[in-house]
Scaffold this active site. Structure first.
Site, PDB file in Angstrom:
ATOM      1  N   CYS A 210     -37.293 -28.279  -7.262  1.00  0.00           N
ATOM      2  CA  CYS A 210     -37.024 -26.848  -6.595  1.00  0.00           C
ATOM      3  C   CYS A 210     -37.710 -25.857  -7.296  1.00  0.00           C
ATOM      4  CB  CYS A 210     -35.535 -26.795  -6.519  1.00  0.00           C
ATOM      5  SG  CYS A 210     -34.997 -25.305  -5.609  1.00  0.00           S
TER       6      CYS A 210
ATOM      7  N   GLY B 145     -37.208 -34.251   4.884  1.00  0.00           N
ATOM      8  CA  GLY B 145     -36.232 -33.206   4.900  1.00  0.00           C
ATOM      9  C   GLY B 145     -36.266 -32.399   5.942  1.00  0.00           C
TER      10      GLY B 145
END
Length: 321
Positions: free
Chosen positions: A83, A216
């Site tokens: 991230c 995702g």
């Protein structure tokens, strides 16, 4: 998938596919250790199998958070070092940790000693000016040696300076071939590919080179895709004939949650992309978006929205294609 793959989202996605592994939002070790664990970590047994994704850098905290997660019943503990947001950089976790592979390896080893379930790592192919060919292979070797059971690779670089988190999901070019080469170099290490994969056909192509595929945004934004996963990728049966049938099966869960004080929108917001190229899809989205946020909204709002969508054997024909 912070703020996306919460427990309501996962319950809904499990209605669409029984075979896939679902992941939580990334939770920081601080939240797990000091926050409301029942709210943060609790989930319905129907969601299984579910993996807990952690963010953190302190090996002792990671080990304790992993132990707590295993105690809640998660079947895998995943450390996210991919991230790129400013918030995670300030906390010294996420993609910036790819610059510290030794520290990540310490965290993996600590978690591995603390739990009996698989410990995995999710990363990028590199950050900033790193040479991905070198940085990814070095990183993979370190976490593998530390005892990681698998590495999930988002096949883009992360630019910690100069790109927003949103841009980091689209601007850096994808390098799937690099991830395929990583698997070829480590045939005994489970490698899962992620990033920009939008169809089951793409997934099948990648599975000729790697052990698994993580989807995702495509799965979240167009969850109808999940209805074909069990048949196409696992050789099983689809849980429901259509996406509408799956949505109707979500109603009892919604009613239970409403009775416990949950708001309707917290659950139906995960369904907005359920129908594509189906007559009534726009009306469905509009009704949920307008009526679902009202204070007294209940399951009838979803039922009314579903009534706006074409009900026929062909309503999800594109899913089978």
């Amino acid at each position: 998938m912070m703020d996306w793959t919460d427990r309501h989202c996962r319950f809904f996605h499990r209605l669409l596919t029984r075979r896939t592994l679902l992941y939580t939002e990334m939770l920081t070790t601080g939240a797990v250790l000091h926050g409301d664990r029942a709210r943060l970590l609790g989930f319905d047994a129907f969601e299984q199998p579910v993996a807990l994704q952690l963010g953190g850098c302190d090996p002792r905290e990671l080990a304790e958070a992993a132990r707590i997660g295993e105690g809640f019943g998660y079947v895998e503990i995943n450390l996210n070092v991919g991230c790129p947001s400013d918030r995670v950089q300030e906390g010294r976790f996420g993609a910036c940790l790819m610059l510290e592979p030794a520290l990540v390896a310490e965290g993996v080893a600590a978690m591995r000693r603390a739990v009996g379930v698989p410990v995995t790592v999710k990363c990028r192919i590199g950050v900033d000016d790193q040479d991905p060919e070198r940085s990814l292979f070095t990183f993979a070797e370190r976490v593998k040696a530390a005892g990681a059971d698998a590495l999930i690779v988002h096949a883009r670089k992360a630019w910690l300076k100069g790109l927003s988190p949103r841009e980091n999901r689209d601007v850096p070019p994808l390098d799937y071939a690099l991830v395929h080469r990583l698997k070829a170099a480590h045939p005994d290490f489970e490698i899962i590919i992620n990033g920009g994969i939008t169809s089951l056909e793409q997934s099948r192509e990648h599975l000729a080179h790697v052990d698994g595929v993580m989807m995702g945004r495509a799965a979240y934004q167009e969850p109808w895709r999940l209805l074909a996963v069990d048949r196409v990728l696992f050789g099983g049966e689809a849980p429901f004939r259509s996406a509408k049938d799956a949505a109707l099966a979500f109603v009892p869960y919604i009613e239970r949650q409403l009775a416990e004080g949950m708001k309707l929108h917290a659950m139906t917001r995960h369904m907005l992309g359920l129908f594509r190229a189906v007559p009534g899809a726009r009306a469905f989205r509009r009704h949920l978006s307008v009526e679902g946020v009202k204070a007294n909204a209940d399951a009838r709002v979803l039922a009314d929205a579903l009534a706006m969508v074409l009900d026929s054997d062909a309503d999800m024909a594109h899913i089978a294609a």
